[in-house]
Design a protein around this motif. Structure first.
Motif, PDB file in Angstrom:
ATOM      1  N   ALA A  11      32.836  51.116  42.503  1.00 30.85           N
ATOM      2  CA  ALA A  11      34.109  51.189  41.784  1.00 30.85           C
ATOM      3  C   ALA A  11      35.235  50.616  42.632  1.00 30.85           C
ATOM      4  CB  ALA A  11      34.418  52.630  41.394  1.00 30.85           C
ATOM      5  N   SER A  12      35.167  50.850  43.940  1.00 32.38           N
ATOM      6  CA  SER A  12      36.171  50.285  44.847  1.00 32.38           C
ATOM      7  C   SER A  12      36.085  48.766  44.891  1.00 32.38           C
ATOM      8  CB  SER A  12      35.996  50.857  46.257  1.00 32.38           C
ATOM      9  OG  SER A  12      36.296  52.235  46.286  1.00 32.38           O
ATOM     10  N   VAL A  13      34.872  48.228  44.814  1.00 32.61           N
ATOM     11  CA  VAL A  13      34.704  46.771  44.759  1.00 32.61           C
ATOM     12  C   VAL A  13      35.353  46.220  43.480  1.00 32.61           C
ATOM     13  CG1 VAL A  13      33.031  44.898  44.569  1.00 32.61           C
ATOM     14  CG2 VAL A  13      32.631  46.763  46.184  1.00 32.61           C
ATOM     15  N   ALA A  14      35.135  46.908  42.364  1.00 32.59           N
ATOM     16  CA  ALA A  14      35.753  46.489  41.106  1.00 32.59           C
ATOM     17  C   ALA A  14      37.269  46.512  41.222  1.00 32.59           C
ATOM     18  CB  ALA A  14      35.287  47.392  39.965  1.00 32.59           C
ATOM     19  N   ALA A  15      37.807  47.564  41.828  1.00 29.24           N
ATOM     20  CA  ALA A  15      39.259  47.669  42.010  1.00 29.24           C
ATOM     21  C   ALA A  15      39.777  46.533  42.877  1.00 29.24           C
ATOM     22  CB  ALA A  15      39.607  49.026  42.619  1.00 29.24           C
ATOM     23  N   ALA A  16      39.041  46.201  43.943  1.00 27.60           N
ATOM     24  CA  ALA A  16      39.464  45.109  44.825  1.00 27.60           C
ATOM     25  C   ALA A  16      39.435  43.766  44.099  1.00 27.60           C
ATOM     26  CB  ALA A  16      38.554  45.063  46.053  1.00 27.60           C
ATOM     27  N   TYR A  17      38.438  43.576  43.236  1.00 23.47           N
ATOM     28  CA  TYR A  17      38.373  42.347  42.444  1.00 23.47           C
ATOM     29  C   TYR A  17      39.585  42.243  41.518  1.00 23.47           C
ATOM     30  CZ  TYR A  17      37.185  39.214  38.639  1.00 23.47           C
ATOM     31  OH  TYR A  17      37.234  38.236  37.684  1.00 23.47           O
ATOM     32  N   ILE A  18      39.906  43.329  40.821  1.00 20.00           N
ATOM     33  CA  ILE A  18      41.061  43.328  39.911  1.00 20.00           C
ATOM     34  C   ILE A  18      42.335  43.001  40.679  1.00 20.00           C
ATOM     35  CG2 ILE A  18      42.501  44.801  38.449  1.00 20.00           C
ATOM     36  CD1 ILE A  18      39.842  46.300  37.730  1.00 20.00           C
ATOM     37  N   GLU A  19      42.490  43.632  41.843  1.00 20.23           N
ATOM     38  CA  GLU A  19      43.670  43.356  42.670  1.00 20.23           C
ATOM     39  C   GLU A  19      43.727  41.887  43.057  1.00 20.23           C
ATOM     40  OE1 GLU A  19      45.384  44.520  47.091  1.00 20.23           O
ATOM     41  OE2 GLU A  19      44.266  46.050  45.960  1.00 20.23           O
ATOM     42  N   SER A  20      42.590  41.306  43.413  1.00 23.85           N
ATOM     43  CA  SER A  20      42.564  39.902  43.824  1.00 23.85           C
ATOM     44  C   SER A  20      42.998  38.988  42.681  1.00 23.85           C
ATOM     45  CB  SER A  20      41.170  39.512  44.316  1.00 23.85           C
ATOM     46  OG  SER A  20      40.251  39.362  43.237  1.00 23.85           O
ATOM     47  N   MET A  21      42.637  39.343  41.449  1.00 25.95           N
ATOM     48  CA  MET A  21      43.034  38.528  40.308  1.00 25.95           C
ATOM     49  C   MET A  21      44.532  38.624  40.054  1.00 25.95           C
ATOM     50  SD  MET A  21      40.264  37.080  39.739  1.00 25.95           S
ATOM     51  CE  MET A  21      40.781  36.101  38.339  1.00 25.95           C
TER      52      MET A  21
END
Length: 270
Positions: A11-21
């Motif tokens: 879930a943290s990886v998903a959050a980091a991806y969203i932030e990167s976008m």
């Protein structure tokens, strides 16, 4: 990402991806950081015990001309993680629930940024954690938001990628707060004006307090719009895969919802 279970590293990886976008689109964080962590005590039914779970919302914002009014566009990014095996698969992917909704919020954020036009109101792009465990992300936001009384509306996405009935590939449920009938008018007008390939089921609701993160806002008497494409046999199953999504419908819903968000951010009153 192994089902993006609340509190998991995935879930943290998903959050980091969203932030990167959001960074890529040039959208600023809400406050000093995109990441807004919080802890929740979750009861474990299988162990009759409680455990403290670290969660995080991801929040970006485009500043409006009027600093005292906000609209929020949101979707949850968590799902069920890895669980009981069904037909040889134990990863509960959550492609429809709710990667589909997250994609809509990201694309709407991108469209706002690329328009080059500053909206009248501040527009928050919210990605909620902990929805599957009990709407924890959106509940935390409304319970700690210092400007809650300045939020004019909330636009929600949860499961916008499937066909409830194969013979109705353009079907979408459009929930909205009944006290704001113009929300229904907007969609009808935009479908006609832009030839959007959607057949909405308009469902005005006195206080839309069920189903998803819209409930957290409706309980605070904030008007809501919620896109949803109804249930299907793969709901909360490992079979909720990307290859079963109706991509064309997701695009049409995202277009329609961008127009909703633009009106929410810019119309004088509704």
């Amino acid at each position: 990402l192994y089902g993006r279970k609340t509190g998991s590293d995935w879930a943290s990886v998903a959050a980091a991806y969203i932030e990167s976008m959001l960074r890529q689109y040039g959208i600023s964080p809400l406050g000093s950081s995109y990441s807004h962590p919080f802890d929740v005590t979750v009861r474990l039914r299988e162990r009759n015990d409680s455990v403290r779970v670290a969660m995080k919302n991801v929040l970006g914002m485009i500043e409006g001309r009027n600093p005292d009014e906000y609209v929020v566009v949101g979707a949850h990014f968590d799902h069920l993680g890895v669980g009981a095996e069904v037909d040889g698969d134990s990863i509960y992917n959550g492609a429809d629930d709710n990667a589909s909704g997250v994609s809509a919020v990201l694309q709407i954020a991108r469209a706002f940024a690329e328009s080059g036009i500053q909206p009248e109101r501040n527009v928050i792009f919210a990605f909620w954690d902990g929805e599957e465990a009990g709407l924890y992300g959106s509940r935390h936001f409304v319970s700690t938001c210092a400007f809650l009384d300045k939020i004019k509306a909330y636009l929600n996405f949860d499961m916008i990628g499937r066909n409830n009935k194969p013979e109705q590939p353009q079907h979408v449920v459009y929930f909205y707060t009944a006290a704001h009938p113009v929300f229904g008018d907007w969609l009808k007008q935009d479908i006609a004006r832009y030839s959007l390939r959607l057949q909405p089921d308009y469902r005005a609701w006195d206080r839309p307090t069920g189903g998803s993160d819209n409930a957290s806002f409706a309980l605070c008497n904030i008007p809501i719009i919620w896109y949803h494409t109804d249930g299907h046999p793969d709901y909360h199953q490992p079979s909720d895969h990307t290859d079963r999504l109706n991509w064309e419908k997701m695009i049409e819903i995202t277009k329609a919802a961008f127009l909703n968000a633009w009106n929410l951010a810019n119309e004088n009153k509704y």
